[in-house]
Design a protein around this motif. Structure first.
Motif, PDB file in Angstrom:
ATOM      1  N   MET A  90      75.339 -11.204 -29.046  1.00 36.49           N
ATOM      2  CA  MET A  90      74.183 -11.391 -29.903  1.00 36.49           C
ATOM      3  C   MET A  90      74.559 -10.980 -31.320  1.00 36.49           C
ATOM      4  SD  MET A  90      70.319  -9.842 -29.485  1.00 36.49           S
ATOM      5  CE  MET A  90      69.757 -11.174 -28.446  1.00 36.49           C
ATOM      6  N   THR A  91      74.143 -11.775 -32.285  1.00 36.60           N
ATOM      7  CA  THR A  91      74.418 -11.478 -33.687  1.00 36.60           C
ATOM      8  C   THR A  91      73.352 -10.535 -34.237  1.00 36.60           C
ATOM      9  OG1 THR A  91      73.055 -13.295 -34.545  1.00 36.60           O
ATOM     10  CG2 THR A  91      75.360 -13.821 -33.973  1.00 36.60           C
ATOM     11  N   PRO A  92      73.638  -9.902 -35.375  1.00 35.01           N
ATOM     12  CA  PRO A  92      72.593  -9.072 -35.993  1.00 35.01           C
ATOM     13  C   PRO A  92      71.332  -9.877 -36.301  1.00 35.01           C
ATOM     14  CG  PRO A  92      74.715  -8.584 -36.981  1.00 35.01           C
ATOM     15  CD  PRO A  92      74.916  -9.771 -36.077  1.00 35.01           C
ATOM     16  N   GLU A  93      71.491 -11.111 -36.731  1.00 32.05           N
ATOM     17  CA  GLU A  93      70.339 -11.948 -37.033  1.00 32.05           C
ATOM     18  C   GLU A  93      69.493 -12.202 -35.787  1.00 32.05           C
ATOM     19  OE1 GLU A  93      73.398 -12.480 -40.096  1.00 32.05           O
ATOM     20  OE2 GLU A  93      73.510 -12.684 -37.941  1.00 32.05           O
TER      21      GLU A  93
ATOM     22  N   VAL B   6      63.167  -8.845 -32.309  1.00 32.37           N
ATOM     23  CA  VAL B   6      62.177  -7.794 -32.572  1.00 32.37           C
ATOM     24  C   VAL B   6      61.011  -8.358 -33.379  1.00 32.37           C
ATOM     25  CG1 VAL B   6      61.767  -5.608 -33.798  1.00 32.37           C
ATOM     26  CG2 VAL B   6      63.817  -5.890 -32.375  1.00 32.37           C
ATOM     27  N   THR B   7      61.305  -9.106 -34.434  1.00 34.26           N
ATOM     28  CA  THR B   7      60.220  -9.637 -35.250  1.00 34.26           C
ATOM     29  C   THR B   7      59.404 -10.679 -34.477  1.00 34.26           C
ATOM     30  OG1 THR B   7      61.703 -11.221 -36.344  1.00 34.26           O
ATOM     31  CG2 THR B   7      61.333  -9.113 -37.449  1.00 34.26           C
ATOM     32  N   ASP B   8      60.036 -11.409 -33.561  1.00 34.98           N
ATOM     33  CA  ASP B   8      59.289 -12.356 -32.724  1.00 34.98           C
ATOM     34  C   ASP B   8      58.272 -11.629 -31.850  1.00 34.98           C
ATOM     35  OD1 ASP B   8      60.657 -14.529 -33.777  1.00 34.98           O
ATOM     36  OD2 ASP B   8      61.952 -14.804 -32.024  1.00 34.98           O
ATOM     37  N   VAL B   9      58.677 -10.508 -31.262  1.00 38.78           N
ATOM     38  CA  VAL B   9      57.749  -9.735 -30.431  1.00 38.78           C
ATOM     39  C   VAL B   9      56.610  -9.200 -31.290  1.00 38.78           C
ATOM     40  CG1 VAL B   9      57.477  -7.622 -29.050  1.00 38.78           C
ATOM     41  CG2 VAL B   9      59.428  -9.142 -28.637  1.00 38.78           C
ATOM     42  N   PHE B  10      56.929  -8.682 -32.476  1.00 39.97           N
ATOM     43  CA  PHE B  10      55.876  -8.170 -33.352  1.00 39.97           C
ATOM     44  C   PHE B  10      54.925  -9.294 -33.766  1.00 39.97           C
ATOM     45  CE2 PHE B  10      54.609  -6.277 -37.639  1.00 39.97           C
ATOM     46  CZ  PHE B  10      53.632  -5.474 -37.091  1.00 39.97           C
TER      47      PHE B  10
ATOM     48  N   GLY C  57      79.138  -2.863 -33.244  1.00 39.44           N
ATOM     49  CA  GLY C  57      79.461  -2.627 -34.632  1.00 39.44           C
ATOM     50  C   GLY C  57      78.410  -1.880 -35.422  1.00 39.44           C
ATOM     51  N   GLU C  58      78.708  -1.793 -36.704  1.00 39.88           N
ATOM     52  CA  GLU C  58      77.857  -1.073 -37.654  1.00 39.88           C
ATOM     53  C   GLU C  58      76.600  -1.875 -37.968  1.00 39.88           C
ATOM     54  OE1 GLU C  58      78.503   2.003 -39.101  1.00 39.88           O
ATOM     55  OE2 GLU C  58      80.107   2.091 -37.626  1.00 39.88           O
ATOM     56  N   PRO C  59      75.520  -1.204 -38.372  1.00 48.40           N
ATOM     57  CA  PRO C  59      74.325  -1.911 -38.805  1.00 48.40           C
ATOM     58  C   PRO C  59      74.618  -2.738 -40.055  1.00 48.40           C
ATOM     59  CG  PRO C  59      73.921   0.463 -38.656  1.00 48.40           C
ATOM     60  CD  PRO C  59      75.376   0.245 -38.433  1.00 48.40           C
ATOM     61  N   PRO C  60      73.837  -3.785 -40.303  1.00 49.01           N
ATOM     62  CA  PRO C  60      74.008  -4.517 -41.564  1.00 49.01           C
ATOM     63  C   PRO C  60      73.890  -3.561 -42.746  1.00 49.01           C
ATOM     64  CG  PRO C  60      72.548  -5.708 -40.095  1.00 49.01           C
ATOM     65  CD  PRO C  60      72.786  -4.369 -39.471  1.00 49.01           C
ATOM     66  N   LYS C  61      74.620  -3.856 -43.798  1.00 47.80           N
ATOM     67  CA  LYS C  61      74.666  -3.008 -44.978  1.00 47.80           C
ATOM     68  C   LYS C  61      73.270  -2.844 -45.581  1.00 47.80           C
ATOM     69  CE  LYS C  61      76.894  -2.520 -49.415  1.00 47.80           C
ATOM     70  NZ  LYS C  61      77.747  -3.144 -50.417  1.00 47.80           N
ATOM     71  N   LEU C  62      72.918  -1.607 -45.941  1.00 47.64           N
ATOM     72  CA  LEU C  62      71.645  -1.307 -46.585  1.00 47.64           C
ATOM     73  C   LEU C  62      71.548  -2.095 -47.885  1.00 47.64           C
ATOM     74  CD1 LEU C  62      69.121   0.456 -46.246  1.00 47.64           C
ATOM     75  CD2 LEU C  62      70.237   2.178 -47.635  1.00 47.64           C
ATOM     76  N   GLY C  63      70.394  -2.708 -48.113  1.00 52.22           N
ATOM     77  CA  GLY C  63      70.191  -3.506 -49.308  1.00 52.22           C
ATOM     78  C   GLY C  63      70.416  -4.998 -49.087  1.00 52.22           C
TER      79      GLY C  63
ATOM     80  N   PRO D 102      69.515  -8.637 -46.828  1.00 51.41           N
ATOM     81  CA  PRO D 102      68.263  -9.165 -46.286  1.00 51.41           C
ATOM     82  C   PRO D 102      67.883  -8.643 -44.894  1.00 51.41           C
ATOM     83  CG  PRO D 102      69.474 -10.908 -47.369  1.00 51.41           C
ATOM     84  CD  PRO D 102      70.372  -9.700 -47.340  1.00 51.41           C
ATOM     85  N   LEU D 103      68.864  -8.376 -44.041  1.00 48.26           N
ATOM     86  CA  LEU D 103      68.552  -7.854 -42.703  1.00 48.26           C
ATOM     87  C   LEU D 103      68.286  -6.363 -42.690  1.00 48.26           C
ATOM     88  CD1 LEU D 103      70.924  -9.659 -40.179  1.00 48.26           C
ATOM     89  CD2 LEU D 103      68.470  -9.948 -40.490  1.00 48.26           C
ATOM     90  N   ASN D 104      68.610  -5.680 -43.774  1.00 52.35           N
ATOM     91  CA  ASN D 104      68.433  -4.236 -43.840  1.00 52.35           C
ATOM     92  C   ASN D 104      68.047  -3.840 -45.270  1.00 52.35           C
ATOM     93  OD1 ASN D 104      68.386  -1.604 -42.985  1.00 52.35           O
ATOM     94  ND2 ASN D 104      70.585  -1.388 -42.745  1.00 52.35           N
ATOM     95  N   PRO D 105      66.864  -4.306 -45.745  1.00 52.38           N
ATOM     96  CA  PRO D 105      66.494  -4.076 -47.143  1.00 52.38           C
ATOM     97  C   PRO D 105      66.272  -2.615 -47.493  1.00 52.38           C
ATOM     98  CG  PRO D 105      64.701  -5.147 -45.963  1.00 52.38           C
ATOM     99  CD  PRO D 105      65.857  -5.071 -45.024  1.00 52.38           C
TER     100      PRO D 105
END
Length: 148
Positions: free
Chosen positions: A1-4, A10-14, A131-137, A139-142
């Motif tokens: 599974m990709t980060p996207e 998660v956003t689909d469930v919300f 792996g690591e979370p998407p970089k802060l700042g 679009p996936l981790n604003p």
């Protein structure tokens, strides 16, 4: 599974929960963030917590049952509608995959929802990805407190 994909699940469930409970009334500063996955080493996880402090369209039981139905239709089998009398006031709760406060699946995914008088809240723990979370700042981790 990709980060996207992990983020989107998660956003689909919300979005499903909001479509039942209502789009309005959710706290503007609900929390969504990437972090280390507690159940898988060297992995990251996107999670979301949101609360709504507005009147519900129906009783807490009816709202919880109406939230469970589209989640099950989306493939989340055995969404359990339960009651938590330790909360004050007591609330109707949903837990997936192991019941409310029953933990997450092996991949870290889990849904908790509660409804009460003029109140609804959810915690959605996304699937852990390598792996690591998407970089802060990005679009996936604003930022840790900005909605997706």
């Amino acid at each position: 599974m990709t980060p996207e994909q992990a983020h989107q699940s998660v956003t689909d469930v919300f979005d499903t929960i909001k479509s039942v409970v209502g789009e309005d009334g959710w706290d503007d500063d609900f929390e969504s963030s990437w972090g280390s996955c507690p159940s898988v080493s060297d992995a990251s996880q996107f999670s979301l917590y949101a609360a709504r402090r507005s009147p519900l369209s129906d009783s807490p039981d009816a709202v919880a049952k109406r939230v469970a139905a589209p989640l099950e239709a989306s493939g989340y089998d055995d969404v359990r509608v339960q009651h938590d009398t330790t909360l004050q006031p007591p609330r109707t709760v949903i837990g997936y995959p192991n019941g409310y406060n029953g933990g997450t699946a092996n991949d870290g995914f889990g849904i908790q929802f509660q409804s009460g008088t003029n109140y609804a809240a959810t915690i959605i723990s996304g699937r852990c990805i390598s792996g690591e979370p998407p970089k802060l700042g990005t679009p996936l981790n604003p930022s840790p407190t900005v909605a997706p």
